[in-house]
Design a protein around this motif. Structure first.
Motif, PDB file in Angstrom:
ATOM      1  N   GLN A 184       8.526  -4.750   0.298  1.00 46.09           N
ATOM      2  CA  GLN A 184       8.932  -3.971  -0.874  1.00 46.09           C
ATOM      3  C   GLN A 184       8.268  -2.593  -0.931  1.00 46.09           C
ATOM      4  OE1 GLN A 184       9.023  -6.033  -4.673  1.00 46.09           O
ATOM      5  NE2 GLN A 184       9.489  -7.973  -3.666  1.00 46.09           N
ATOM      6  N   GLY A 185       7.564  -2.245   0.129  1.00 45.22           N
ATOM      7  CA  GLY A 185       7.033  -0.880   0.191  1.00 45.22           C
ATOM      8  C   GLY A 185       5.539  -0.726   0.017  1.00 45.22           C
ATOM      9  N   ALA A 186       4.812  -1.833  -0.168  1.00 47.13           N
ATOM     10  CA  ALA A 186       3.347  -1.725  -0.290  1.00 47.13           C
ATOM     11  C   ALA A 186       2.764  -1.276   1.046  1.00 47.13           C
ATOM     12  CB  ALA A 186       2.738  -3.061  -0.696  1.00 47.13           C
ATOM     13  N   ILE A 187       1.645  -0.574   0.986  1.00 47.46           N
ATOM     14  CA  ILE A 187       0.997  -0.109   2.211  1.00 47.46           C
ATOM     15  C   ILE A 187      -0.060  -1.109   2.689  1.00 47.46           C
ATOM     16  CG2 ILE A 187      -0.882   1.213   1.136  1.00 47.46           C
ATOM     17  CD1 ILE A 187      -0.165   3.446   3.237  1.00 47.46           C
ATOM     18  N   GLY A 188      -0.267  -2.157   1.884  1.00 44.61           N
ATOM     19  CA  GLY A 188      -1.240  -3.157   2.304  1.00 44.61           C
ATOM     20  C   GLY A 188      -1.426  -4.275   1.308  1.00 44.61           C
ATOM     21  N   TYR A 189      -2.215  -5.258   1.733  1.00 47.45           N
ATOM     22  CA  TYR A 189      -2.545  -6.422   0.900  1.00 47.45           C
ATOM     23  C   TYR A 189      -4.010  -6.758   1.158  1.00 47.45           C
ATOM     24  CZ  TYR A 189      -2.567 -11.175  -0.950  1.00 47.45           C
ATOM     25  OH  TYR A 189      -2.875 -12.298  -1.661  1.00 47.45           O
ATOM     26  N   LEU A 190      -4.809  -6.771   0.098  1.00 41.31           N
ATOM     27  CA  LEU A 190      -6.239  -7.037   0.239  1.00 41.31           C
ATOM     28  C   LEU A 190      -6.631  -8.300  -0.523  1.00 41.31           C
ATOM     29  CD1 LEU A 190      -7.798  -3.486  -0.368  1.00 41.31           C
ATOM     30  CD2 LEU A 190      -7.160  -4.544   1.781  1.00 41.31           C
ATOM     31  N   PRO A 191      -7.106  -9.341   0.168  1.00 37.33           N
ATOM     32  CA  PRO A 191      -7.644 -10.508  -0.531  1.00 37.33           C
ATOM     33  C   PRO A 191      -8.998 -10.147  -1.140  1.00 37.33           C
ATOM     34  CG  PRO A 191      -7.349 -10.926   1.829  1.00 37.33           C
ATOM     35  CD  PRO A 191      -7.130  -9.485   1.618  1.00 37.33           C
ATOM     36  N   LYS A 192      -9.277 -10.673  -2.311  1.00 41.97           N
ATOM     37  CA  LYS A 192     -10.560 -10.371  -2.966  1.00 41.97           C
ATOM     38  C   LYS A 192     -11.733 -11.063  -2.273  1.00 41.97           C
ATOM     39  CE  LYS A 192      -8.565  -9.452  -7.507  1.00 41.97           C
ATOM     40  NZ  LYS A 192      -8.519  -9.829  -8.931  1.00 41.97           N
ATOM     41  N   THR A 193     -11.431 -11.914  -1.321  1.00 40.48           N
ATOM     42  CA  THR A 193     -12.490 -12.615  -0.580  1.00 40.48           C
ATOM     43  C   THR A 193     -13.059 -11.758   0.559  1.00 40.48           C
ATOM     44  OG1 THR A 193     -10.732 -13.601   0.745  1.00 40.48           O
ATOM     45  CG2 THR A 193     -11.600 -14.923  -1.067  1.00 40.48           C
ATOM     46  N   MET A 194     -12.498 -10.584   0.768  1.00 38.11           N
ATOM     47  CA  MET A 194     -12.972  -9.723   1.861  1.00 38.11           C
ATOM     48  C   MET A 194     -14.417  -9.297   1.639  1.00 38.11           C
ATOM     49  SD  MET A 194      -9.737  -7.150   2.439  1.00 38.11           S
ATOM     50  CE  MET A 194     -10.348  -6.366   3.934  1.00 38.11           C
ATOM     51  N   THR A 195     -15.147  -9.106   2.731  1.00 38.13           N
ATOM     52  CA  THR A 195     -16.513  -8.592   2.619  1.00 38.13           C
ATOM     53  C   THR A 195     -16.455  -7.118   2.222  1.00 38.13           C
ATOM     54  OG1 THR A 195     -16.596  -7.863   4.912  1.00 38.13           O
ATOM     55  CG2 THR A 195     -17.286 -10.134   4.458  1.00 38.13           C
ATOM     56  N   ALA A 196     -17.563  -6.606   1.737  1.00 45.12           N
ATOM     57  CA  ALA A 196     -17.617  -5.213   1.290  1.00 45.12           C
ATOM     58  C   ALA A 196     -17.211  -4.253   2.404  1.00 45.12           C
ATOM     59  CB  ALA A 196     -19.022  -4.884   0.794  1.00 45.12           C
ATOM     60  N   GLN A 197     -17.776  -4.455   3.601  1.00 45.80           N
ATOM     61  CA  GLN A 197     -17.490  -3.536   4.711  1.00 45.80           C
ATOM     62  C   GLN A 197     -16.032  -3.607   5.139  1.00 45.80           C
ATOM     63  OE1 GLN A 197     -19.812  -1.204   6.110  1.00 45.80           O
ATOM     64  NE2 GLN A 197     -17.786  -0.473   6.661  1.00 45.80           N
ATOM     65  N   SER A 198     -15.475  -4.811   5.175  1.00 42.96           N
ATOM     66  CA  SER A 198     -14.066  -4.966   5.553  1.00 42.96           C
ATOM     67  C   SER A 198     -13.159  -4.292   4.534  1.00 42.96           C
ATOM     68  CB  SER A 198     -13.695  -6.450   5.665  1.00 42.96           C
ATOM     69  OG  SER A 198     -14.397  -7.054   6.725  1.00 42.96           O
ATOM     70  N   LEU A 199     -13.505  -4.430   3.263  1.00 41.07           N
ATOM     71  CA  LEU A 199     -12.711  -3.824   2.207  1.00 41.07           C
ATOM     72  C   LEU A 199     -12.722  -2.301   2.333  1.00 41.07           C
ATOM     73  CD1 LEU A 199     -11.523  -4.592  -0.922  1.00 41.07           C
ATOM     74  CD2 LEU A 199     -13.362  -3.000  -1.345  1.00 41.07           C
ATOM     75  N   VAL A 200     -13.897  -1.731   2.516  1.00 43.25           N
ATOM     76  CA  VAL A 200     -14.023  -0.276   2.653  1.00 43.25           C
ATOM     77  C   VAL A 200     -13.212   0.209   3.855  1.00 43.25           C
ATOM     78  CG1 VAL A 200     -15.616   1.609   3.189  1.00 43.25           C
ATOM     79  CG2 VAL A 200     -16.250  -0.111   1.474  1.00 43.25           C
ATOM     80  N   ASN A 201     -13.320  -0.504   4.977  1.00 46.24           N
ATOM     81  CA  ASN A 201     -12.566  -0.124   6.177  1.00 46.24           C
ATOM     82  C   ASN A 201     -11.057  -0.190   5.928  1.00 46.24           C
ATOM     83  OD1 ASN A 201     -14.892   0.274   7.664  1.00 46.24           O
ATOM     84  ND2 ASN A 201     -14.935  -1.812   8.463  1.00 46.24           N
ATOM     85  N   ALA A 202     -10.617  -1.258   5.249  1.00 48.64           N
ATOM     86  CA  ALA A 202      -9.182  -1.418   4.967  1.00 48.64           C
ATOM     87  C   ALA A 202      -8.684  -0.312   4.050  1.00 48.64           C
ATOM     88  CB  ALA A 202      -8.931  -2.793   4.331  1.00 48.64           C
ATOM     89  N   VAL A 203      -9.469   0.023   3.026  1.00 44.28           N
ATOM     90  CA  VAL A 203      -9.085   1.088   2.090  1.00 44.28           C
ATOM     91  C   VAL A 203      -8.952   2.419   2.828  1.00 44.28           C
ATOM     92  CG1 VAL A 203      -9.944   2.512   0.184  1.00 44.28           C
ATOM     93  CG2 VAL A 203      -9.963   0.020  -0.018  1.00 44.28           C
ATOM     94  N   ARG A 204      -9.895   2.725   3.690  1.00 43.43           N
ATOM     95  CA  ARG A 204      -9.831   3.983   4.454  1.00 43.43           C
ATOM     96  C   ARG A 204      -8.622   3.989   5.392  1.00 43.43           C
ATOM     97  NH1 ARG A 204     -16.328   4.518   5.579  1.00 43.43           N
ATOM     98  NH2 ARG A 204     -16.803   5.681   3.681  1.00 43.43           N
ATOM     99  N   PHE A 205      -8.343   2.845   5.964  1.00 45.14           N
ATOM    100  CA  PHE A 205      -7.205   2.702   6.871  1.00 45.14           C
ATOM    101  C   PHE A 205      -5.903   3.006   6.122  1.00 45.14           C
ATOM    102  CE2 PHE A 205      -4.364   0.106   9.621  1.00 45.14           C
ATOM    103  CZ  PHE A 205      -4.704   0.661  10.849  1.00 45.14           C
ATOM    104  N   MET A 206      -5.755   2.417   4.913  1.00 46.36           N
ATOM    105  CA  MET A 206      -4.541   2.619   4.126  1.00 46.36           C
ATOM    106  C   MET A 206      -4.450   4.039   3.577  1.00 46.36           C
ATOM    107  SD  MET A 206      -4.052  -1.004   2.125  1.00 46.36           S
ATOM    108  CE  MET A 206      -5.669  -0.956   1.350  1.00 46.36           C
TER     109      MET A 206
END
Length: 202
Positions: A95-117
């Motif tokens: 439907q056009g989202a640029i990503g999906y982030l589970p809240k179980t992600m570690t802090a570093q993984s989340l930051v990396n994913a956000v920068r990627f998106m």
């Protein structure tokens, strides 16, 4: 990067913001409902990335995602969730989202994913594409971790970036890449990614 996080749980919202700010992302705005996010987006946008909690007030499933995309308040809109049904990640991307982030992600993984998106790339953890991956004949040769590493190769990530994303040592990623090349009968990492893409795995 300019980031807007919309989540009705104050602790989650503040924790995510703290992760990003600690990583050097200072321009982080917060909202607690879809409408508040849209209002902030109209007043102060466009943002590079809008993170929407799947279950917060106003979302009505992925209807809120469509509203946010149509409103044009951010260059990319991603879904954030702790307990969405397994198919939601794939549906959100379709439907056009640029990503999906589970809240179980570690802090570093989340930051990396956000920068990627925020850079315009799509991010979904392999574990949330389970149906798509597990039904693929090629995937049945691979462990879950190998599939995650292969996903990184398909996105053009270096070993160091994949290691950071998966919270593993770079030497571990090198071993996985070597195993992947052997299992896929690939000459190198680029060839492995090509084989995976041609097989429709990613």
């Amino acid at each position: 990067m300019r980031i807007l996080i919309a989540d009705d749980h104050g602790l989650v919202r503040d924790t995510l913001a703290a992760y990003l700010k600690n990583a050097g992302e200072k321009d982080v705005h917060l909202a607690s409902t879809l409408q508040e996010a849209l209002d902030i987006g109209q007043a102060e946008g466009p943002f590079d990335l809008l993170l929407l909690d799947y279950n917060m007030p106003g979302m009505l499933g992925l209807t809120g995602l469509e509203q946010a995309i149509d409103a044009g308040v951010a260059k990319g809109v991603a879904i954030l969730s702790g307990n969405a049904p397994p198919n939601v990640a794939q549906d959100a991307i379709e439907q056009g989202a640029i990503g999906y982030l589970p809240k179980t992600m570690t802090a570093q993984s989340l930051v990396n994913a956000v920068r990627f998106m925020a850079a315009g790339e799509t991010y979904v953890p392999v574990s949330h594409l389970a149906g798509q991956v597990d039904d693929n004949p090629l995937a049945q040769q691979l462990s879950r971790r190998e599939a995650e590493v292969l996903n990184g190769l398909c996105r053009g990530l270096a070993n160091k970036e994949i290691a950071r994303e998966l919270n593993l040592q770079e030497v571990t990623i090198k071993l996985h890449v070597r195993t992947l090349c052997r299992k896929l009968d690939a000459k190198n990492r680029t060839h492995a990614a090509m084989i995976a893409k041609e097989a429709g795995l990613f």
